[in-house]
Write an enzyme that holds these catalytic residues in place. Structure first.
Site, PDB file in Angstrom:
ATOM      1  CG  HIS A  13     -10.555  -3.927  -6.728  1.00  0.00           C
ATOM      2  ND1 HIS A  13      -9.884  -3.032  -7.527  1.00  0.00           N
ATOM      3  CD2 HIS A  13     -10.219  -3.588  -5.464  1.00  0.00           C
ATOM      4  CE1 HIS A  13      -9.180  -2.199  -6.777  1.00  0.00           C
ATOM      5  NE2 HIS A  13      -9.381  -2.509  -5.504  1.00  0.00           N
ATOM      6  CG  LEU A  16      -8.220 -11.094   0.858  1.00  0.00           C
ATOM      7  CD1 LEU A  16      -7.751 -12.436   0.285  1.00  0.00           C
ATOM      8  CD2 LEU A  16      -9.448 -11.309   1.740  1.00  0.00           C
ATOM      9  NE  ARG A  17      -6.675  -3.523   4.360  1.00  0.00           N
ATOM     10  CZ  ARG A  17      -6.744  -2.598   3.422  1.00  0.00           C
ATOM     11  NH1 ARG A  17      -5.914  -2.621   2.388  1.00  0.00           N
ATOM     12  NH2 ARG A  17      -7.641  -1.635   3.498  1.00  0.00           N
ATOM     13  CG  ASN A  41      -3.282  -2.011  -1.216  1.00  0.00           C
ATOM     14  OD1 ASN A  41      -3.783  -3.135  -1.157  1.00  0.00           O
ATOM     15  ND2 ASN A  41      -3.916  -0.927  -0.810  1.00  0.00           N
ATOM     16  CE  LYS A 106      -5.197  -0.958  -8.550  1.00  0.00           C
ATOM     17  NZ  LYS A 106      -5.951  -1.129  -7.329  1.00  0.00           N
ATOM     18  CG  HIS A 143      -6.362   3.958  -7.687  1.00  0.00           C
ATOM     19  ND1 HIS A 143      -7.006   3.528  -6.541  1.00  0.00           N
ATOM     20  CD2 HIS A 143      -6.566   5.297  -7.739  1.00  0.00           C
ATOM     21  CE1 HIS A 143      -7.561   4.561  -5.934  1.00  0.00           C
ATOM     22  NE2 HIS A 143      -7.301   5.652  -6.626  1.00  0.00           N
ATOM     23  CG  HIS A 181     -11.757   1.340  -7.537  1.00  0.00           C
ATOM     24  ND1 HIS A 181     -11.139   2.394  -8.163  1.00  0.00           N
ATOM     25  CD2 HIS A 181     -10.815   0.772  -6.763  1.00  0.00           C
ATOM     26  CE1 HIS A 181      -9.874   2.445  -7.779  1.00  0.00           C
ATOM     27  NE2 HIS A 181      -9.653   1.469  -6.935  1.00  0.00           N
ATOM     28  CG  LEU A 226      -9.404   7.790  -1.573  1.00  0.00           C
ATOM     29  CD1 LEU A 226      -7.943   7.933  -1.207  1.00  0.00           C
ATOM     30  CD2 LEU A 226      -9.947   9.087  -2.166  1.00  0.00           C
ATOM     31  CG  ASP A 254     -11.815  -0.806  -3.555  1.00  0.00           C
ATOM     32  OD1 ASP A 254     -10.787  -1.382  -3.150  1.00  0.00           O
ATOM     33  OD2 ASP A 254     -11.900   0.434  -3.657  1.00  0.00           O
ATOM     34  CG  HIS A 258      -8.862   0.870   6.554  1.00  0.00           C
ATOM     35  ND1 HIS A 258      -7.490   0.970   6.476  1.00  0.00           N
ATOM     36  CD2 HIS A 258      -9.319   1.061   5.296  1.00  0.00           C
ATOM     37  CE1 HIS A 258      -7.139   1.217   5.214  1.00  0.00           C
ATOM     38  NE2 HIS A 258      -8.224   1.265   4.477  1.00  0.00           N
ATOM     39  CB  ALA A 270      -9.488   5.952   1.719  1.00  0.00           C
TER      40      ALA A 270
HETATM   41  C1  NCD Z   1      -8.088   0.840  -0.545  1.00  0.00           C
HETATM   42  C2  NCD Z   1      -7.333   0.285   0.675  1.00  0.00           C
HETATM   43  O1  NCD Z   1      -7.710   0.617   1.799  1.00  0.00           O
HETATM   44  O2  NCD Z   1      -6.384  -0.479   0.483  1.00  0.00           O
HETATM   45  N1  NCD Z   1      -8.885   1.953  -0.127  1.00  0.00           N
HETATM   46  C3  NCD Z   1      -9.977   2.448  -0.765  1.00  0.00           C
HETATM   47  O3  NCD Z   1     -10.502   3.468  -0.328  1.00  0.00           O
HETATM   48  N2  NCD Z   1     -10.491   1.861  -1.797  1.00  0.00           N
HETATM   49  C4  NCD Z   1      -7.126   1.192  -1.614  1.00  0.00           C
HETATM   50  C5  NCD Z   1      -7.782   1.429  -2.949  1.00  0.00           C
HETATM   51  O4  NCD Z   1      -8.269   0.503  -3.596  1.00  0.00           O
HETATM   52  O5  NCD Z   1      -7.807   2.584  -3.402  1.00  0.00           O
HETATM   53 ZN    ZN Z   2      -8.940  -1.213  -3.962  1.00  0.00          ZN
END
Ligand code: NCD
Ligand code: ZN
Length: 352
Positions: A13, A16-17, A41, A106, A143, A181, A226, A254, A258, A270
């Site tokens: 999980h 990578l953006r 995402n 997902k 999720h 997660h 999250l 996860d 950011h 998050a």
């Molecule tokens: C994740 C994200 O920033 O893409 N954030 C997180 O707090 N885990 C999204 C996610 O997996 O919930």
């Molecule tokens: Zn995630």
């Protein structure tokens, strides 16, 4: 014991953006892991096989560009996922299965987390797609939090099990599910005992920290993710599950990068960034309960077995060596603060 050798692990999980952020983080994961399940995402989300193939190409190009000649990164394989929406056609699921590139789908309940606005608004809307996943044996990654604002943020995972997960699994008993997660004793218990093909990923931060870490001496945005950190009783239950030897629990960082400025913000994002020292964090968690001998199963064996992929054959070595997590790392034109910045760790991955 001063060294620990494991079959090379995978991250089941990972975020990578894209663009600059992708270039800043992808090598960190490739140094530690042979493969990673890459979350879809993005903005806009990865909803088609075509988009997943293009994203995979961008990931591999970014890795070549930033770590081209590093032997430790050679052969890194991104395992792609599709982002389920109310409008995902069952045909896209069948194409995904046939692609050999997409390994899972997902499910984000709409509004549950970062970039989840296009997520699923009701389970009724996705029945056709889920039926196709069940038939194809393509895992659904969930999720698991309800999004009802009247449910306390610390209860959203527990409530999701009863309200959404159990009914879904009754309706689709052969669906392969990863509860992503997990953060609660209830989720660990459910995954350990429920019938059928279910597994869970567990992050290093949910094994190492309980919710008071968010408020230690003041607001600590780098511990905000999250699903949110829970009470100590839950952390203990997760540690027990991860170190139990059950093949239903495996590694998923996860890692969710950011920038420093978007985390240290009046409305902070998050996500915890753990990719550069993920294995070291897991080693700390496993060692805290005297279970380092269980790390290899969790990190390197249970994941590929669930995903029906071959186990890796190469090995990595962790050495006992005290070092300090950097305060910040480069992130394009900005900086990123890794989880546990400035804190000591007892294990270090030897360069590959
Ligand atoms: C994740 C994200 O920033 O893409 N954030 C997180 O707090 N885990 C999204 C996610 O997996 O919930
Ligand atoms: Zn995630």
């Amino acid at each position: 014991m001063d060294t620990l050798t494991l079959i090379r692990p995978d991250d089941w999980h990972l975020h990578l953006r894209d663009g600059e952020a992708l270039r800043a983080v992808v090598a960190a994961t490739a140094r530690q892991f042979a493969r990673a399940i890459v979350m879809p995402n993005l903005k806009p989300p990865v909803t088609t096989v075509g988009q997943a193939i293009d994203y995979r190409d961008r990931i591999l190009a970014a890795l070549r560009e930033t770590a081209g000649d590093e032997p430790a990164c050679a052969g890194f394989e991104p395992l792609m996922t599709l982002y389920l929406t109310d409008r995902t056609p069952p045909d896209e699921i069948r194409r995904a299965k046939d692609s050999g590139v997409v390994h899972a789908v997902k499910l984000y309940p709409a509004g549950a987390t970062t970039n989840s606005d296009a997520g699923v608004t009701s389970m009724a809307a996705v029945r056709g797609a889920i039926e196709a996943m069940q038939a194809a044996g393509l895992p659904l990654l969930i999720h698991g939090e309800v999004t009802d604002a009247s449910v306390d943020v610390f209860d959203r995972e527990r409530v999701f099990i009863d309200q959404v997960l159990e009914p879904l699994r009754r309706d689709f008993p052969a669906l392969r599910v990863v509860f992503e997660h997990i953060t609660t004793q209830e989720a660990a218990q459910y995954v350990a005992t429920a019938p059928g093909a279910i597994a869970a990923t567990i992050t290093p931060h949910h094994l190492l920290y309980e919710r008071n870490a968010l408020f230690k001496g003041g607001m600590r945005p780098h511990w905000y993710c999250l699903p949110i950190l829970k009470r100590e009783t839950h952390r203990r239950a997760l540690l027990e599950a991860a170190t139990s030897g059950s093949p239903r629990f495996f590694l998923g960082t996860d890692s969710a990068p950011h920038s420093k400025h978007l985390k240290e913000n009046a409305c902070g994002c998050a996500g915890c960034y753990t990719a550069p020292h993920a294995l070291e964090l897991y080693a700390a968690a496993f060692e805290s309960v005297g279970a380092l001998d269980r790390l290899e199963g969790f990190a390197s064996l249970h994941g590929p077995d669930f995903y029906r992929l071959p186990r890796n054959t190469a090995r990595v070595t962790l050495r006992r060596e005290s070092w300090t997590v950097p305060e910040a790392l480069p992130f394009g034109d900005e900086a990123i603060v890794p989880l546990a910045a400035g804190e000591p760790l007892a294990w270090r991955l030897a360069a590959g």
